[in-house]
Design an enzyme around this catalytic site. Structure first.
Site, PDB file in Angstrom:
ATOM      1  NE  ARG A   1     -37.261 -18.944  51.931  1.00  0.00           N
ATOM      2  CZ  ARG A   1     -37.352 -20.272  51.861  1.00  0.00           C
ATOM      3  NH1 ARG A   1     -36.518 -20.964  51.117  1.00  0.00           N
ATOM      4  NH2 ARG A   1     -38.275 -20.918  52.549  1.00  0.00           N
TER       5      ARG A   1
ATOM      6  CE1 TYR B   1     -16.404  -3.648  47.557  1.00  0.00           C
ATOM      7  CE2 TYR B   1     -17.218  -5.884  47.764  1.00  0.00           C
ATOM      8  CZ  TYR B   1     -17.280  -4.552  48.109  1.00  0.00           C
ATOM      9  OH  TYR B   1     -18.208  -4.124  49.018  1.00  0.00           O
TER      10      TYR B   1
ATOM     11  CG  ASP C   1     -16.790  -9.046  40.742  1.00  0.00           C
ATOM     12  OD1 ASP C   1     -17.441  -8.371  39.939  1.00  0.00           O
ATOM     13  OD2 ASP C   1     -16.734  -8.790  41.974  1.00  0.00           O
TER      14      ASP C   1
ATOM     15  CE  LYS D   1     -21.063  -1.772  43.403  1.00  0.00           C
ATOM     16  NZ  LYS D   1     -21.258  -1.090  44.661  1.00  0.00           N
TER      17      LYS D   1
HETATM   18  N1  PLP Z   1     -17.701  -6.813  43.398  1.00  0.00           N
HETATM   19  C1  PLP Z   1     -17.238  -5.596  43.098  1.00  0.00           C
HETATM   20  C2  PLP Z   1     -16.172  -5.439  42.068  1.00  0.00           C
HETATM   21  C3  PLP Z   1     -17.742  -4.467  43.763  1.00  0.00           C
HETATM   22  O1  PLP Z   1     -17.269  -3.255  43.446  1.00  0.00           O
HETATM   23  C4  PLP Z   1     -18.748  -4.643  44.749  1.00  0.00           C
HETATM   24  C5  PLP Z   1     -19.271  -3.503  45.487  1.00  0.00           C
HETATM   25  O2  PLP Z   1     -18.755  -2.401  45.411  1.00  0.00           O
HETATM   26  C6  PLP Z   1     -19.202  -5.939  45.029  1.00  0.00           C
HETATM   27  C7  PLP Z   1     -18.651  -7.005  44.335  1.00  0.00           C
HETATM   28  C8  PLP Z   1     -20.246  -6.199  46.084  1.00  0.00           C
HETATM   29  O3  PLP Z   1     -21.501  -5.785  45.619  1.00  0.00           O
HETATM   30  P1  PLP Z   1     -22.681  -5.324  46.588  1.00  0.00           P
HETATM   31  O4  PLP Z   1     -22.245  -4.028  47.218  1.00  0.00           O
HETATM   32  O5  PLP Z   1     -23.855  -5.192  45.679  1.00  0.00           O
HETATM   33  O6  PLP Z   1     -22.845  -6.372  47.610  1.00  0.00           O
END
Ligand code: PLP
Length: 372
Positions: A47, A99, A171, A196
């Protein structure tokens, strides 16, 4: 070193014991102590750390130009890790459009902890400046934003954050390195949903949080990572590190195809509006040209009518896969509002595209037929 070279070689080399060129997969959850109680390998318990996770973290840190990077079990876990730096009474600025999962976390997890939140148009520096308070500790930005591809000025936000002694956290999921390197523009933290582009094959869920400076914040985040335990499996780390080797070539091809698809859609009478920062008429084009290397491979567009018309277009494509997510080798099409659910501010007639590695001509032909 150039990103292409780092993507192949950062924290990677033949295994000292066996000569294996690909890093072995270390499934062990525990590591042996020496007779004096020390840990000669530096690893204690799964962990806390793992050789495959370390290799992934070091490679992403190199690509982001970070002091270090921390891997999590999802992008969402990495977002919450960044927010864990905040304390009750602190003030957080978040985008009014980004998001939807992040905004949900902010409303359901962060605000109830006693952290004040302002939702602002982070693509408008005046609005951000006016929203700053003495208690502002973090500006969270997502650029390009999901799903409207809004562009926020990272260097401008970094200057505002600095005057306030706040962290700028970005992000950068929609623009992985080398398309965007937010730390170079003054951000303190950069987060990627590695589900992604970084993993890139629709087969891993993960997140990375890169930290510009060593020291206090990095130590707090390391401790949080081990305590909260939302860590990725060794195999997911191994797969993601492996995918990084082709990140540069994948993304370059995806960006070129997205630019062609956006130009095609912009010329279609059956398309109302195209959201892609690579188009000269996009409101964030000039800033994107300054801070991105290529404009990414995500775009959205609206069709005349409402949700039914958009759904009908999505139903007619044959090459695009109707699925959520983005950044993978196969192109995806998504009716975004229905995924986001009640309360969404995404237009009902909007479709989001993630452009993969198929030839742009074939993708354009698929869209032409679906729209006709
Ligand atoms: N940030 C963005 C811009 C996203 O598009 C996403 C998911 O689509 C996330 C964060 C969250 O990622 P995860 O689905 O891997 O938790």
């Amino acid at each position: 070193m150039k990103p292409d070279t780092l993507a192949v070689h950062a924290a990677r080399g033949p295994d000292r014991e066996t000569g294996a060129v690909a890093q072995p997969l270390y499934l062990s959850t525990t590591f042996e102590r020496a007779t004096d109680g020390s840990y000669p390998s530096g690893f204690q318990y799964g962990r806390n750390d793992n050789p495959n996770r370390r290799a992934l973290e070091q490679a992403v840190a190199a690509l982001d130009g970070a002091n270090d990077s921390l891997a999590f079990a999802s992008g969402s876990a990495a977002v919450l890790a960044a927010f864990s730096l905040l304390r009750p009474g602190d003030h957080l600025l978040v985008p009014s459009e980004c998001y939807y999962g992040t905004l949900k976390q902010v409303g359901k997890v962060i605000e109830p902890l006693g952290i004040a939140v302002s939702r602002v148009a982070t693509w408008d520096l005046d609005e951000v400046r006016n929203a700053l308070r003495p208690q502002t500790r973090m500006i969270w930005v997502e650029t390009p934003s999901n799903p409207l591809l809004r562009i926020s000025d990272l260097a401008g936000l970094a200057t505002l954050a600095r005057t306030q002694g706040a962290w700028l956290a970005c992000d950068s999921t929609l623009a992985p390195p080398p398309v965007q390197r937010p730390l170079e523009l003054g951000a303190d933290l950069v987060m990627h949903s590695s589900t992604k582009f970084l993993a890139g094959h629709s087969d891993v869920t993960g997140g990375l949080l890169s930290v510009r400076e060593g020291g206090g914040e990095l130590e707090r985040l390391r401790e949080y990572q081990a305590m909260m335990g939302a860590v990725p499996s060794p195999f997911d780390c191994w797969l993601t590190r492996r995918s990084l080797m082709t990140l540069q070539v994948r993304v370059r091809a995806q960006v070129a195809a997205a630019q062609a698809v956006a130009a095609f859609l912009a010329g279609q009478p059956s398309v109302e509006q195209v959201f892609y920062p690579g188009l000269a008429r996009h409101a964030g084009h000039a800033v994107a040209a300054r801070q991105m290397h290529g404009f990414g491979s995500m775009l959205s567009f609206t069709v005349p009518g409402g949700a039914d018309e958009a759904m009908r277009v999505a139903a007619r494509v044959r090459l695009f896969t109707r699925a959520t997510s983005l950044g993978s080798v196969e192109s995806l099409i998504e009716h975004r509002a229905s995924i986001e659910g009640p309360g969404t501010t995404t237009p009902a007639n909007l479709l989001r595209l993630s452009i993969g590695l198929e030839h742009a001509d074939d993708l354009i032909e698929d869209l032409r037929e679906a729209l006709s």
